[in-house]
Design an enzyme around this catalytic site. Structure first.
Site, mmCIF file in Angstrom:
data_model
loop_
_atom_site.group_PDB
_atom_site.id
_atom_site.type_symbol
_atom_site.label_atom_id
_atom_site.label_comp_id
_atom_site.label_asym_id
_atom_site.label_seq_id
_atom_site.Cartn_x
_atom_site.Cartn_y
_atom_site.Cartn_z
ATOM 1 N N ASP A 1 62.060 -9.854 86.440
ATOM 2 C CA ASP A 1 63.542 -9.390 85.939
ATOM 3 C C ASP A 1 62.972 -9.073 84.575
ATOM 4 O O ASP A 1 62.589 -9.812 83.646
ATOM 5 C CB ASP A 1 64.626 -10.284 85.833
ATOM 6 C CG ASP A 1 65.738 -9.658 85.464
ATOM 7 O OD1 ASP A 1 66.139 -8.772 84.509
ATOM 8 O OD2 ASP A 1 67.110 -10.453 85.449
ATOM 9 N N VAL A 2 63.398 -7.558 83.711
ATOM 10 C CA VAL A 2 62.538 -7.478 82.602
ATOM 11 C C VAL A 2 63.437 -8.166 81.395
ATOM 12 O O VAL A 2 62.991 -8.097 80.248
ATOM 13 C CB VAL A 2 62.441 -5.818 82.233
ATOM 14 C CG1 VAL A 2 61.815 -5.222 83.181
ATOM 15 C CG2 VAL A 2 63.880 -5.187 82.733
ATOM 16 N N ASN B 1 61.972 2.363 82.216
ATOM 17 C CA ASN B 1 63.020 3.114 82.868
ATOM 18 C C ASN B 1 63.980 2.107 82.913
ATOM 19 O O ASN B 1 65.412 1.909 83.313
ATOM 20 C CB ASN B 1 62.572 3.584 84.574
ATOM 21 C CG ASN B 1 63.138 3.747 84.926
ATOM 22 O OD1 ASN B 1 64.131 4.762 84.988
ATOM 23 N ND2 ASN B 1 63.411 3.461 85.725
ATOM 24 N N TYR C 1 77.222 0.648 77.423
ATOM 25 C CA TYR C 1 76.073 1.507 77.554
ATOM 26 C C TYR C 1 75.445 2.487 76.379
ATOM 27 O O TYR C 1 74.455 2.707 76.178
ATOM 28 C CB TYR C 1 76.784 2.268 79.458
ATOM 29 C CG TYR C 1 75.529 3.411 79.732
ATOM 30 C CD1 TYR C 1 73.589 2.226 79.813
ATOM 31 C CD2 TYR C 1 75.252 4.265 79.362
ATOM 32 C CE1 TYR C 1 73.305 3.102 80.266
ATOM 33 C CE2 TYR C 1 74.392 5.185 79.940
ATOM 34 C CZ TYR C 1 73.218 4.792 80.470
ATOM 35 O OH TYR C 1 72.514 5.817 81.370
ATOM 36 N N SER D 1 73.494 10.092 76.705
ATOM 37 C CA SER D 1 74.077 8.697 76.394
ATOM 38 C C SER D 1 73.609 8.196 74.808
ATOM 39 O O SER D 1 74.819 7.527 73.774
ATOM 40 C CB SER D 1 74.764 7.236 77.171
ATOM 41 O OG SER D 1 74.910 8.289 78.212
ATOM 42 N N LYS E 1 71.830 2.801 74.434
ATOM 43 C CA LYS E 1 71.336 3.833 74.695
ATOM 44 C C LYS E 1 70.344 3.935 74.209
ATOM 45 O O LYS E 1 69.239 4.653 73.327
ATOM 46 C CB LYS E 1 71.447 4.616 75.678
ATOM 47 C CG LYS E 1 71.168 4.167 77.400
ATOM 48 C CD LYS E 1 69.459 3.938 77.804
ATOM 49 C CE LYS E 1 69.416 3.890 78.936
ATOM 50 N NZ LYS E 1 68.198 3.499 79.517
#
Length: 261
Positions: A63-64, A90, A154, A143, A158
Site C-alpha cells: 500500500d503506497v 499512478n 479529490y 482535476s 491532485k
C-alpha cells in the site's frame, strides 16, 4: 537475475488495473524490467497474466500510503535489479463529494494514497534515480488543473500532486527529471465503459465538452507516460501534459456559433 541488470527498470504503482496496468504493458513492450506495485495481490496477478513479455514483469504487494512498506519496496526493487530508472506514481483513490459531503475516512484515504503515497515513494526513489539520472512521472488529473463538481477533496489531492511535481523539478532537475500527465476521463473500469457508451446521455454531455468527443483509453495515457519516461523527453522537466482530448483547451465558454437545428 543478472540478465535483467542491463535493462531499464521501472516501478509502476497502482498497477493492478487501468492506467497502471496499461503502463506496465507499454513498458514491458519497450523492453523495461517492470515492478508492479499495488494493494491487492490478486489484481497484480491478473496484470501479470495479461502483460506480454512477463519474464521482465514482477509484482510487489504494498500500500503506497504505508510509508514503511513503499520505502521497502522501492529499495527492494533497486537492490534486486541493480538499478532504478523510472518511478510512475499512478496509485490513486477517487471518492466523490463536496466539502460538506465527504466523510473523514474518505478524506484521509485520498490524502494518504494520492498525496502521501506520491511524496514518500518519490523520496524513497530519489537516491536510486540519482545514480541512473532517471525520472519520475506523476499521474495527476485534469482535476489538478481546474475544479470538478462534487470532487472537492479529490481535486485538492491532485492539485497537490501538480505542485509537488513542479517543486521537485526545481529541486532535483540537475539529476532527475520530474514530470506529470493529467488525464481526463479514462475508460479504466467496466462501469465507465457502460456509462460512457455511444448514445448514452453522459456520452452526449461529454462530447459537448471534449473536442475529440470521447474519453481516453488507458493505453493512450500509458503512451504519454512512456514518452515522458523515455529519451525523447530528455530535456523535459517540470512539464504538465493534459491527456484530455482537448478539454482544457477551452476557456469554458459555450460554442456561440453552433447551430442545434
Amino acid at each position: 537475475m543478472d540478465r535483467f541488470h542491463s535493462r531499464r527498470v521501472a516501478i509502476v504503482t497502482g498497477a493492478g488495473s487501468g492506467i497502471g496496468a496499461a503502463t506496465a504493458q507499454r513498458f514491458a513492450d519497450d523492453g523495461y524490467t517492470v515492478a508492479l506495485v499495488g494493494r491487492t495481490p490478486e489484481k497484480l496477478q491478473e496484470t501479470m497474466k495479461t502483460v506480454s513479455r512477463s519474464a521482465g514483469v514482477h509484482a510487489w504487494a504494498a500500500d503506497v500510503s504505508d510509508t514503511t512498506a513503499i520505502t521497502g519496496v522501492v529499495n527492494d526493487v533497486a537492490e534486486r535489479f541493480g538499478r532504478l530508472d523510472v518511478l510512475v506514481n499512478n496509485a490513486g483513490v477517487a471518492i466523490p463529494g463536496a466539502v460538506d459531503q465527504v466523510d473523514e475516512e474518505s478524506y484521509r484515504s485520498m490524502m494518504r494514497t494520492n498525496v502521501d503515497g506520491v511524496f514518500f515513494a518519490s523520496r524513497a526513489a530519489l537516491p536510486h534515480l540519482a545514480v541512473t539520472r532517471g525520472c519520475i512521472v506523476n499521474v495527476g488529473a485534469v482535476s489538478a488543473l481546474g475544479g470538478d463538481w462534487g470532487q472537492a477533496a479529490y481535486n485538492m489531492t491532485k492539485a497537490a500532486v501538480r505542485n509537488l511535481t513542479s517543486a521537485m523539478a526545481l529541486d532535483h532537475g540537475h539529476e532527475i527529471r520530474v514530470n506529470a500527465v493529467h488525464p481526463g476521463v479514462t475508460l479504466t473500469k467496466p462501469y465507465y465503459r457502460a456509462a460512457l457508451a455511444e448514445g448514452t446521455p453522459l456520452r452526449k454531455r461529454f462530447a459537448e465538452r471534449v473536442p475529440m468527443g470521447r474519453p481516453a483509453e488507458p493505453e493512450e495515457v500509458a503512451a504519454v507516460i512512456a514518452f515522458l519516461a523515455g529519451p525523447d523527453a530528455g530535456y523535459l522537466n517540470g512539464v504538465h501534459l493534459p491527456v484530455d482530448g482537448g478539454l482544457t483547451a477551452s476557456n469554458g465558454q459555450t460554442d456561440l456559433y453552433r447551430s442545434d437545428d
